[in-house]
Design a protein around this motif. Structure first.
Motif, PDB file in Angstrom:
ATOM      1  N   THR A 171       0.821  -1.206   0.000  1.00  6.75           N
ATOM      2  CA  THR A 171       0.000   0.000   0.000  1.00  6.75           C
ATOM      3  C   THR A 171       0.856   1.257   0.000  1.00  6.75           C
ATOM      4  OG1 THR A 171      -1.919  -1.023   1.049  1.00  6.75           O
ATOM      5  CG2 THR A 171      -1.626   1.348   1.405  1.00  6.75           C
ATOM      6  N   PHE A 172       1.906   1.270   0.795  1.00  8.67           N
ATOM      7  CA  PHE A 172       2.728   2.468   0.926  1.00  8.67           C
ATOM      8  C   PHE A 172       4.012   2.426   0.101  1.00  8.67           C
ATOM      9  CE2 PHE A 172       0.271   2.302   4.894  1.00  8.67           C
ATOM     10  CZ  PHE A 172      -0.378   3.524   4.807  1.00  8.67           C
ATOM     11  N   MET A 173       4.440   1.233  -0.290  1.00  5.86           N
ATOM     12  CA  MET A 173       5.707   1.084  -1.015  1.00  5.86           C
ATOM     13  C   MET A 173       5.476   0.588  -2.441  1.00  5.86           C
ATOM     14  SD  MET A 173       7.808   1.938   1.460  1.00  5.86           S
ATOM     15  CE  MET A 173       9.431   1.420   0.908  1.00  5.86           C
ATOM     16  N   TYR A 174       4.320   0.883  -3.004  1.00  3.97           N
ATOM     17  CA  TYR A 174       3.984   0.335  -4.317  1.00  3.97           C
ATOM     18  C   TYR A 174       4.972   0.767  -5.389  1.00  3.97           C
ATOM     19  CZ  TYR A 174       1.667   4.898  -4.889  1.00  3.97           C
ATOM     20  OH  TYR A 174       1.391   6.244  -4.946  1.00  3.97           O
ATOM     21  N   GLY A 175       5.551   1.957  -5.255  1.00  2.65           N
ATOM     22  CA  GLY A 175       6.512   2.409  -6.259  1.00  2.65           C
ATOM     23  C   GLY A 175       7.735   1.509  -6.298  1.00  2.65           C
ATOM     24  N   GLN A 176       8.281   1.188  -5.141  1.00  2.00           N
ATOM     25  CA  GLN A 176       9.441   0.309  -5.085  1.00  2.00           C
ATOM     26  C   GLN A 176       9.076  -1.123  -5.480  1.00  2.00           C
ATOM     27  OE1 GLN A 176      11.261  -0.511  -1.194  1.00  2.00           O
ATOM     28  NE2 GLN A 176      13.282  -0.281  -2.136  1.00  2.00           N
ATOM     29  N   ARG A 229      -4.219  -0.962  -2.855  1.00  2.00           N
ATOM     30  CA  ARG A 229      -3.793  -0.031  -1.805  1.00  2.00           C
ATOM     31  C   ARG A 229      -4.916   0.155  -0.783  1.00  2.00           C
ATOM     32  NH1 ARG A 229      -4.065   4.075  -5.395  1.00  2.00           N
ATOM     33  NH2 ARG A 229      -3.645   5.609  -3.750  1.00  2.00           N
ATOM     34  N   GLY A 230      -4.654  -0.299   0.441  1.00  2.00           N
ATOM     35  CA  GLY A 230      -5.640  -0.161   1.503  1.00  2.00           C
ATOM     36  C   GLY A 230      -6.526  -1.380   1.612  1.00  2.00           C
ATOM     37  N   GLU A 231      -7.710  -1.188   2.218  1.00  2.00           N
ATOM     38  CA  GLU A 231      -8.653  -2.292   2.400  1.00  2.00           C
ATOM     39  C   GLU A 231      -9.025  -2.886   1.051  1.00  2.00           C
ATOM     40  OE1 GLU A 231     -11.537  -1.432   6.024  1.00  2.00           O
ATOM     41  OE2 GLU A 231     -11.199   0.368   4.816  1.00  2.00           O
ATOM     42  N   TRP A 264      -2.799   2.965  12.086  1.00  3.99           N
ATOM     43  CA  TRP A 264      -3.612   4.155  11.851  1.00  3.99           C
ATOM     44  C   TRP A 264      -3.427   4.692  10.440  1.00  3.99           C
ATOM     45  CZ3 TRP A 264      -1.193   8.935  10.972  1.00  3.99           C
ATOM     46  CH2 TRP A 264       0.179   8.979  11.235  1.00  3.99           C
ATOM     47  N   LYS A 265      -2.277   4.456   9.836  1.00  2.49           N
ATOM     48  CA  LYS A 265      -2.048   4.934   8.475  1.00  2.49           C
ATOM     49  C   LYS A 265      -2.774   4.049   7.457  1.00  2.49           C
ATOM     50  CE  LYS A 265       1.820   6.857   7.296  1.00  2.49           C
ATOM     51  NZ  LYS A 265       3.230   7.169   6.958  1.00  2.49           N
ATOM     52  N   PHE A 266      -2.759   2.748   7.702  1.00  2.00           N
ATOM     53  CA  PHE A 266      -3.324   1.830   6.721  1.00  2.00           C
ATOM     54  C   PHE A 266      -4.847   1.845   6.727  1.00  2.00           C
ATOM     55  CE2 PHE A 266      -4.916  -2.388   5.494  1.00  2.00           C
ATOM     56  CZ  PHE A 266      -4.359  -2.506   4.233  1.00  2.00           C
ATOM     57  N   HIS A 312      -5.965  10.748   5.691  1.00  2.00           N
ATOM     58  CA  HIS A 312      -6.944  10.960   6.756  1.00  2.00           C
ATOM     59  C   HIS A 312      -7.762  12.220   6.504  1.00  2.00           C
ATOM     60  CE1 HIS A 312      -4.965   7.868   9.040  1.00  2.00           C
ATOM     61  NE2 HIS A 312      -5.748   8.069  10.080  1.00  2.00           N
ATOM     62  N   ASP A 313      -8.973  12.198   6.974  1.00  2.00           N
ATOM     63  CA  ASP A 313      -9.788  13.400   7.030  1.00  2.00           C
ATOM     64  C   ASP A 313      -9.393  14.134   8.307  1.00  2.00           C
ATOM     65  OD1 ASP A 313     -11.680  15.343   7.478  1.00  2.00           O
ATOM     66  OD2 ASP A 313     -13.390  14.105   6.931  1.00  2.00           O
ATOM     67  N   ASN A 314      -8.638  15.211   8.187  1.00  2.00           N
ATOM     68  CA  ASN A 314      -8.068  15.865   9.358  1.00  2.00           C
ATOM     69  C   ASN A 314      -9.111  16.376  10.343  1.00  2.00           C
ATOM     70  OD1 ASN A 314      -5.439  15.441   8.535  1.00  2.00           O
ATOM     71  ND2 ASN A 314      -5.383  17.315   7.314  1.00  2.00           N
ATOM     72  N   LYS A 315     -10.338  16.668   9.870  1.00  2.00           N
ATOM     73  CA  LYS A 315     -11.364  17.143  10.789  1.00  2.00           C
ATOM     74  C   LYS A 315     -11.819  16.039  11.729  1.00  2.00           C
ATOM     75  CE  LYS A 315     -13.160  20.700   7.662  1.00  2.00           C
ATOM     76  NZ  LYS A 315     -14.337  21.175   6.902  1.00  2.00           N
TER      77      LYS A 315
END
Length: 520
Positions: A104-109, A122-124, A214-216, A503-506
């Motif tokens: 999800t986070f390293m897809y480029g590599q 990427r993600g769920e 929390w990121k995923f 994330h939705d920062n609000k």
């Protein structure tokens, strides 16, 4: 249309010393696909069955898949890449798909080093994999892939990432297909019974700097407690599950729902023992509720005490104190619950003295179990960026919590491993002779003796902490220890890492809500 789901064969001597864990991801993905009408599906667990490349190739050769999917956490990424390479060699016309937190986070590599992977999820994955399957079944995946949210792929020599897919808002609407698993293979050694890992929630409102949860998962979402109990009862009755561990990072965040879950277990006389991971602050908050939790079957709580030194706690954004750790452990033991203290060691400022301090804390706090985990800086975490100049190892297969990734300034990695083993030897020797045999009667005593059995089994087999593979036999072997780092692996370029959390920062401020004010 035929779909194969494959779990990579990765072992490290960490959590698996307690048994074989059922890959929940496969059940959830299979359930989503079958609910959408894609019922011709098979799951192959190469890890639990310890399948060699040749054995896996033989199995794949007998299949005729249209889609081949796998997953990977960071330490299993190379095994997953290798697995999908074999799949591509045997079935060049099939679509190869990789999901999981690392991809999800390293897809480029990943796409650069494994060009045989067609798509990254990427993600769920439940909704995304259904969209992929529909496009493949319609024969227009190549033409419509830009319209599928939550994927990444290569096009004209460049990596393309589509818009992020929304998270699953109604977790109770998911229907995992647990029947695809060979349940007799998933056993929890301390109790000698089948084990499951259901979840009550996804996500986490806390933002610990070393964590990926929390990121995923992004949004924090909680299931209906009665529906969770329904699932646990089905796992018990249909698949013979005798113990479960909630997969959540912190299932006690929402006290109201967790209490409802426990009350439902009691009211329906489910009769299973179970365990959780949670935060120290939740235990302090729930002091008066701990007897209720125990009556519901909660037998094992793993506490994120993380560090003995307050400086480390502050660095990890743990928002707890040393004294709070001590009190939480005492409260759990008084309630008859087995408590495990988790310590993170192996940062650049680690010394013999700080490691000794963690042992003294473990001895004085008197948890039933203690675990010293090597700091593992996920390559997409905030703390990884903070420690960028301290990270020398980019062989992700060793990012497994048992291999020293960071080299402390005051000692080499072999000495760090030796001092951690010194802590384990002393702690569990005292427990084996002076604690467990006299730990009362009933479930708690049986559970602790079962944990001791699991430790002894993994130690005898040289699997614990990967000791056999690295050649550690005690202090006398320090100079011969070899972690077998692959020096050819290099740091991912900044453009190859997805640092955003989406994330939705609000709704998800950088500071977590007060434990006394759990989110609804």
């Amino acid at each position: 249309m035929r779909i194969l789901l494959l779990h990579p064969n990765y072992h490290s001597g960490g959590a698996e010393i307690a048994g074989n864990w059922p890959p929940a991801w496969a059940a959830y993905i299979a359930g989503a696909l079958k609910s959408a009408g894609f019922t011709d599906l098979r799951f192959i667990d190469a890890m639990t069955n310890d399948l060699s490349d040749d054995a896996l190739r033989d199995i794949l050769r007998a299949e005729r898949p249209d889609i081949i999917g796998s997953t990977a956490i960071t330490p299993s990424i190379y095994k997953a890449e290798r697995l999908l390479k074999i799949a591509r060699e045997e079935h060049p016309g099939a679509l190869t798909v990789l999901g999981g937190v690392h991809a999800t986070f390293m897809y480029g590599q990943v796409l650069a080093e494994a060009p045989w992977i067609d798509v990254i999820v990427r993600g769920e994955g439940e909704g995304i994999i259904v969209d992929l399957a529909r496009a493949v079944a319609a024969g227009n995946f190549a033409a419509t892939r830009h319209d599928i949210r939550g994927i990444a792929f290569r096009e004209a020599g460049k990596v393309v990432a589509t818009e992020a897919a929304p998270t699953v808002k109604d977790l109770d609407a998911l229907a995992p297909d647990w029947s695809i698993l060979d349940w007799d293979r998933y056993r929890y050694i301390p109790l000698g019974t089948r084990v499951a890992i259901p979840n009550m929630a996804r996500g986490c409102p806390f933002t610990c700097s070393f964590c990926s949860q929390w990121k995923f998962w992004r949004d924090y979402r909680y299931r209906d407690p009665s529906k969770v109990v329904d699932e646990i009862v089905r796992l018990r009755d249909e698949h013979g599950v005798g113990f479960f561990i909630l997969a959540d990072e912190e299932p006690t965040i929402n006290r109201k729902k967790f209490v409802a879950f426990c009350e439902e277990l009691i009211a329906r006389d489910v009769g299973l023992l179970w365990g959780i991971n949670t935060r120290v602050t939740d235990i302090l908050r729930d002091e008066a509720l701990l007897p209720l939790y125990r009556r519901a079957g909660l037998i094992h709580v793993s506490l994120g005490t993380e560090a003995a030194a307050q400086m480390k706690l502050d660095r990890f954004n743990k928002e707890t104190t040393i004294e709070q750790n001590r009190k939480a452990i005492a409260l759990l033991r008084a309630a008859g619950i087995v408590v495990e203290a988790q310590f993170i060691v192996g940062l650049e400022n680690e010394t013999r003295e700080t490691l000794e301090e963690t042992y003294r804390m473990a001895r004085d706090w008197a948890p039933d179990l203690a675990n010293w985990s090597m700091y593992t800086p996920w390559p997409f975490s905030d703390l990884f960026r903070d420690l960028a100049d301290k990270v020398e190892v980019f062989d992700y297969e060793k990012y497994n919590f048992v291999t020293p990734i960071i080299r402390p300034a005051a000692m080499d990695r072999a000495e760090l491993l030796d001092r951690v083993m010194h802590n384990y030897r002393r702690f569990y020797m005292r427990k084996a002779f002076f604690s467990y045999p006299w730990a009362g009667s009933g479930a708690r005593r049986r559970y602790l003796l079962g944990c001791l059995k699991a430790f002894m089994k993994s130690g005898f087999e040289r699997k614990f902490y990967d000791l056999g593979r690295v050649g550690y036999w005690g202090p006398q072997s320090k100079r011969k220890v070899d972690f077998h780092f692959d020096g050819a692996r290099s740091r991912a370029g900044a453009e190859q890492v997805e640092w955003r959390t989406m994330h939705d920062n609000k709704r998800h401020p950088s500071k977590a809500p007060s434990p006394a004010e759990p989110p609804p």
